[in-house]
Design a protein around this motif. Sequence first.
Motif, mmCIF file in Angstrom:
data_model
loop_
_atom_site.group_PDB
_atom_site.id
_atom_site.type_symbol
_atom_site.label_atom_id
_atom_site.label_comp_id
_atom_site.label_asym_id
_atom_site.label_seq_id
_atom_site.Cartn_x
_atom_site.Cartn_y
_atom_site.Cartn_z
ATOM 1 N N SER A 1 38.964 -19.657 -58.793
ATOM 2 C CA SER A 1 39.936 -20.354 -57.945
ATOM 3 C C SER A 1 40.317 -21.730 -58.488
ATOM 4 O O SER A 1 41.342 -22.288 -58.105
ATOM 5 N N ASP A 2 39.524 -22.284 -59.397
ATOM 6 C CA ASP A 2 39.868 -23.583 -59.980
ATOM 7 C C ASP A 2 41.026 -23.491 -60.972
ATOM 8 O O ASP A 2 41.589 -24.503 -61.360
ATOM 9 N N LEU A 3 41.384 -22.278 -61.371
ATOM 10 C CA LEU A 3 42.498 -22.099 -62.310
ATOM 11 C C LEU A 3 43.864 -22.112 -61.631
ATOM 12 O O LEU A 3 44.871 -21.887 -62.278
ATOM 13 N N LYS A 4 43.914 -22.407 -60.354
ATOM 14 C CA LYS A 4 45.203 -22.411 -59.658
ATOM 15 C C LYS A 4 46.074 -23.587 -60.113
ATOM 16 O O LYS A 4 45.579 -24.656 -60.483
ATOM 17 N N THR A 5 47.362 -23.365 -60.090
ATOM 18 C CA THR A 5 48.346 -24.341 -60.563
ATOM 19 C C THR A 5 48.209 -25.686 -59.864
ATOM 20 O O THR A 5 48.414 -26.727 -60.493
ATOM 21 N N ASP A 6 47.855 -25.684 -58.594
ATOM 22 C CA ASP A 6 47.742 -26.946 -57.852
ATOM 23 C C ASP A 6 46.813 -27.945 -58.535
ATOM 24 O O ASP A 6 47.032 -29.146 -58.447
ATOM 25 N N ASN A 7 45.774 -27.471 -59.199
ATOM 26 C CA ASN A 7 44.831 -28.370 -59.864
ATOM 27 C C ASN A 7 45.408 -29.034 -61.108
ATOM 28 O O ASN A 7 44.798 -29.949 -61.655
ATOM 29 N N PHE A 8 46.577 -28.571 -61.555
ATOM 30 C CA PHE A 8 47.170 -29.072 -62.793
ATOM 31 C C PHE A 8 48.558 -29.671 -62.590
ATOM 32 O O PHE A 8 49.234 -30.005 -63.548
ATOM 33 N N ARG A 9 48.978 -29.822 -61.343
ATOM 34 C CA ARG A 9 50.326 -30.333 -61.054
ATOM 35 C C ARG A 9 50.536 -31.770 -61.516
ATOM 36 O O ARG A 9 51.615 -32.130 -61.962
ATOM 37 N N THR A 10 49.506 -32.591 -61.374
ATOM 38 C CA THR A 10 49.607 -34.000 -61.761
ATOM 39 C C THR A 10 48.344 -34.416 -62.508
ATOM 40 O O THR A 10 47.309 -33.746 -62.425
ATOM 41 N N VAL A 11 48.431 -35.530 -63.195
ATOM 42 C CA VAL A 11 47.254 -36.077 -63.876
ATOM 43 C C VAL A 11 46.187 -36.417 -62.843
ATOM 44 O O VAL A 11 45.002 -36.178 -63.060
ATOM 45 N N ARG A 12 46.594 -36.940 -61.726
ATOM 46 C CA ARG A 12 45.633 -37.302 -60.681
ATOM 47 C C ARG A 12 44.879 -36.070 -60.181
ATOM 48 O O ARG A 12 43.665 -36.117 -59.970
ATOM 49 N N MET A 13 45.582 -34.945 -60.008
ATOM 50 C CA MET A 13 44.922 -33.715 -59.554
ATOM 51 C C MET A 13 43.946 -33.192 -60.606
ATOM 52 O O MET A 13 42.864 -32.712 -60.272
ATOM 53 N N MET A 14 44.312 -33.305 -61.881
ATOM 54 C CA MET A 14 43.402 -32.879 -62.949
ATOM 55 C C MET A 14 42.171 -33.780 -62.997
ATOM 56 O O MET A 14 41.051 -33.309 -63.214
ATOM 57 N N THR A 15 42.376 -35.065 -62.762
ATOM 58 C CA THR A 15 41.261 -36.012 -62.729
ATOM 59 C C THR A 15 40.291 -35.639 -61.615
ATOM 60 O O THR A 15 39.072 -35.607 -61.819
ATOM 61 N N GLU A 16 40.823 -35.341 -60.438
ATOM 62 C CA GLU A 16 39.985 -34.944 -59.307
ATOM 63 C C GLU A 16 39.223 -33.656 -59.617
ATOM 64 O O GLU A 16 38.049 -33.516 -59.265
ATOM 65 N N LEU A 17 39.877 -32.725 -60.295
ATOM 66 C CA LEU A 17 39.230 -31.472 -60.684
ATOM 67 C C LEU A 17 38.053 -31.746 -61.620
ATOM 68 O O LEU A 17 36.952 -31.220 -61.421
ATOM 69 N N VAL A 18 38.270 -32.568 -62.629
ATOM 70 C CA VAL A 18 37.200 -32.897 -63.581
ATOM 71 C C VAL A 18 36.027 -33.540 -62.858
ATOM 72 O O VAL A 18 34.870 -33.138 -63.047
ATOM 73 N N LEU A 19 36.301 -34.512 -62.017
ATOM 74 C CA LEU A 19 35.219 -35.191 -61.299
ATOM 75 C C LEU A 19 34.462 -34.229 -60.392
ATOM 76 O O LEU A 19 33.232 -34.255 -60.333
ATOM 77 N N ARG A 20 35.191 -33.363 -59.711
ATOM 78 C CA ARG A 20 34.548 -32.394 -58.816
ATOM 79 C C ARG A 20 33.670 -31.425 -59.601
ATOM 80 O O ARG A 20 32.522 -31.174 -59.237
ATOM 81 N N LEU A 21 34.199 -30.896 -60.700
ATOM 82 C CA LEU A 21 33.431 -29.927 -61.483
ATOM 83 C C LEU A 21 32.249 -30.575 -62.194
ATOM 84 O O LEU A 21 31.192 -29.967 -62.324
ATOM 85 N N ARG A 22 32.409 -31.798 -62.646
ATOM 86 C CA ARG A 22 31.270 -32.489 -63.269
ATOM 87 C C ARG A 22 30.201 -32.785 -62.231
ATOM 88 O O ARG A 22 29.019 -32.688 -62.523
#
Length: 96
Positions: A66-87
Motif C-alpha cells: 500500500s505504500d506504493l500508492k501515487t499519493d505518497n509521491f505527489r509532492t516532495v513533502r509527501m515523499m519526505t513523510e513516507l521516508v520518515l514513517r518507513l524509517r
Amino acid sequence: MTTEQNTGNLTAESIEQALLSFLETRTKASVSPTQELFASGLVSSMFAMELVVHLEQNYGIAIVGSDLKTDNFRTVRMMTELVLRLRGASSAVGDA
C-alpha cells in the motif's frame, strides 16, 4: 549516501532538501516541497519508479504494498513523510 543518512540522524528538512535537489537535477526545473509533481507534468509513471528506487537506496527503506500508492509521491513533502514513517517503522521492528 551522506554521513547523515548513514547515522540515521535524518530530519524532515534534510530529506526534503535532498529530494528537491535530486528532482531539480533530474527534471532541470525548480521544484517546491508542495508542488504537485504528477499534475505539473514533472513526474511520469516511469520516473515515479525511479523515485521509488532512489528513496529505497538512499534511505534504507522498502516501499511495498500500500505504500506504493501515487499519493505518497505527489509532492516532495509527501515523499519526505513516507521516508520518515518507513524509517521509523524499520527502527521499531529492529528494536523489538
